[in-house]
Design an enzyme around this catalytic site. Sequence first.
Site, PDB file in Angstrom:
ATOM      1  N   CYS A 179      29.202 -79.300-106.906  1.00 42.38           N
ATOM      2  CA  CYS A 179      28.877 -78.542-105.691  1.00 42.38           C
ATOM      3  C   CYS A 179      27.761 -79.220-104.893  1.00 42.38           C
ATOM      4  O   CYS A 179      27.567 -78.915-103.708  1.00 42.38           O
ATOM      5  CB  CYS A 179      28.461 -77.115-106.041  1.00 42.38           C
ATOM      6  SG  CYS A 179      29.793 -76.137-106.782  1.00 42.38           S
TER       7      CYS A 179
ATOM      8  N   ASN B 200      47.090 -72.962-131.005  1.00 46.35           N
ATOM      9  CA  ASN B 200      46.035 -73.906-131.366  1.00 46.35           C
ATOM     10  C   ASN B 200      45.393 -74.581-130.155  1.00 46.35           C
ATOM     11  O   ASN B 200      44.509 -75.416-130.307  1.00 46.35           O
ATOM     12  CB  ASN B 200      46.590 -74.986-132.309  1.00 46.35           C
ATOM     13  CG  ASN B 200      46.999 -74.418-133.643  1.00 46.35           C
ATOM     14  OD1 ASN B 200      46.224 -73.722-134.294  1.00 46.35           O
ATOM     15  ND2 ASN B 200      48.239 -74.681-134.047  1.00 46.35           N
TER      16      ASN B 200
ATOM     17  N   TYR C 195      43.646 -73.988-126.299  1.00 41.39           N
ATOM     18  CA  TYR C 195      43.005 -73.095-125.337  1.00 41.39           C
ATOM     19  C   TYR C 195      42.853 -73.840-124.008  1.00 41.39           C
ATOM     20  O   TYR C 195      42.886 -75.076-123.969  1.00 41.39           O
ATOM     21  CB  TYR C 195      41.635 -72.648-125.843  1.00 41.39           C
ATOM     22  CG  TYR C 195      41.691 -71.852-127.125  1.00 41.39           C
ATOM     23  CD1 TYR C 195      41.567 -70.458-127.102  1.00 41.39           C
ATOM     24  CD2 TYR C 195      41.871 -72.472-128.361  1.00 41.39           C
ATOM     25  CE1 TYR C 195      41.624 -69.722-128.270  1.00 41.39           C
ATOM     26  CE2 TYR C 195      41.936 -71.737-129.536  1.00 41.39           C
ATOM     27  CZ  TYR C 195      41.816 -70.370-129.478  1.00 41.39           C
ATOM     28  OH  TYR C 195      41.886 -69.625-130.638  1.00 41.39           O
ATOM     29  N   ALA C 196      42.686 -73.095-122.936  1.00 42.58           N
ATOM     30  CA  ALA C 196      42.477 -73.729-121.629  1.00 42.58           C
ATOM     31  C   ALA C 196      41.514 -72.885-120.806  1.00 42.58           C
ATOM     32  O   ALA C 196      41.513 -71.651-120.894  1.00 42.58           O
ATOM     33  CB  ALA C 196      43.798 -73.899-120.883  1.00 42.58           C
TER      34      ALA C 196
ATOM     35  N   GLY D  79      38.766 -72.996-116.956  1.00 38.88           N
ATOM     36  CA  GLY D  79      38.347 -73.653-115.725  1.00 38.88           C
ATOM     37  C   GLY D  79      39.370 -73.584-114.604  1.00 38.88           C
ATOM     38  O   GLY D  79      40.227 -72.704-114.544  1.00 38.88           O
TER      39      GLY D  79
ATOM     40  N   LYS E 269      15.064 -49.017 -95.722  1.00 42.06           N
ATOM     41  CA  LYS E 269      16.504 -48.846 -95.920  1.00 42.06           C
ATOM     42  C   LYS E 269      17.114 -50.234 -95.876  1.00 42.06           C
ATOM     43  O   LYS E 269      17.359 -50.793 -94.810  1.00 42.06           O
ATOM     44  CB  LYS E 269      17.090 -47.950 -94.829  1.00 42.06           C
ATOM     45  CG  LYS E 269      16.569 -46.525 -94.827  1.00 42.06           C
ATOM     46  CD  LYS E 269      17.137 -45.747 -93.646  1.00 42.06           C
ATOM     47  CE  LYS E 269      16.559 -44.337 -93.592  1.00 42.06           C
ATOM     48  NZ  LYS E 269      17.047 -43.591 -92.391  1.00 42.06           N
TER      49      LYS E 269
END
Length: 549
Positions: A42, A277, A279-280, A282, A433
């Site tokens: 970023c 078995n 994972y993912a 992002g 406020k």
Amino acid sequence: MKICIVGGVAGGASAATRLRRLSEDADIVLFEKGDYISYANCGLPYYIGGAIQEKDALLVTKPDLLRNRFRIDVRTENEVLAIHRAEKELQVKNLRTGEVYTESYDKLILSPGAEPKRPPLPGIDLDGVFTLRTVTDMERIDAYLKGRSASRAVVVGGGFIGVEMAENLQRRGLDVTIVEFADQVVASLDPEMAQILHRHLTEHGVSLRLKTGLAGIAQVDTGLQVELSDGSAIESDLVLLSIGVSPENKLAKEAGLHLGVGNSIAVSASYQTSDPNIYAVGDAIGVTHLVSGKETLVPLAGPANKQGRLAAENALGGHQAAQPVQGSSVLKAFDLTAASTGLNEKQAKALGLSYRKTYIHPQSHASYYPGATPISMKMLFDGNGAILGAQAVGYEGVEKRIDVLATAIRLHGTVYDLEELELCYAPPFSSAKDPVNMLGFTAANILKGDMPVYYAEDIPGLSPEGTTRLDVSTPAEFGMSTIPGYQNIPLDELRGRLSELDPNKPVYVTCRVGLRGYLATRILKQHGFDAYNLSGGMKTYQLARETES
């Protein structure tokens, strides 16, 4: 247990370090095909613009730190070519040596991210045409600019990266044009809110070509000729493609893993793919939106980091459930800040949701303390007061208010809760406020019937004969601008001039930003009139009108 991770930026690096914190015994191997891991992508535009002057400032974690402090086997410039699920092996290429080898795993975490879209158009691969996603991309753009006397740039796409790069290329001394196929920049905002950005970008010398697409790029004697969908062309020295990203699914697809929304990698509530078995996490996966409940794509660093942590726990036998995402985001455009969370109106309409909305234009802090600046805010809510989304654009205090609203949405707060929030107050920082309270007050008034409202888009449908249209601004303000067909009775004269109004006609009231219109509506209603206040007043009306031109 041996756990391999593919991708070493936000999700992958977070998974790797979380794994080590949870297990001293795990064998952790992190593969990254690029030169760098765990960098702040970023921040890349701000290096090009010079606000960040040292490249190392963008490198959040260097490979040696992961190797020495966390005992992780980090392999940069090593690209995973294939996943052999039956054998639980990876085919890997060392990009420095050309060697291809295999690596076994017990569990695998995929965090390949997303890749910039490059449409198959003529000239898309010419020298001087770039995308910006990695530190290496940044270095190439910087070297290109240093190596020639570039004075013109075209940014194709007006999303977050496109607007940020437009600012930073302009700060670098280039004349910049943004080409955007949609009718606005920054799709997370609604058009009337984005109009504030359009004004600001133009005031700072950025040219906008909206409702215009890229048709091709040609090499000419004077540089690059950017050919547009309307038949026109712009000459440039540099072209940045910033037209969105696509989930990087090649490995998963070729391994036979199931794909989901937008060709992302489909995952379960525990971030497991169709192979238990693997994972993912992002930008490569689909997520559930907190407000809509629908599966969507939200390529943001914050969610990716959190997903990496949870996937790491689950790979070690945990049972952490995936958390829904609400897409909170913020953008700097020269002096302006634009932020949003939850759903915008375009999304709510596409989902067929029933919603109400309110606009306000408060000051960033107490108006009597020097330096207060306006914030334009919009909030969507349903008939029960549940907050569906919010947007804000202004000069200071913008992201603070959206962060409060994001928290309220996450905790299932309502507009009535916003009325009661006790937020920090001192004149240099806010008002007694706070703008967040004001959103709650106006929304609650709408729901309770204390302030019936109408909106800028309703005005063309108002009958000239069947309605009274009233501007309660001062005569001087009315003389500067008003809505065609509106008559002027200043608010402070209204009670004494009620006899001038037809009690049998509904009264549609406006003022500058909606506050005096609210007071007039309350007076009229208590005297028996059917009265409505223009939400956001003339300021919102003018923004909406500008989006139509």
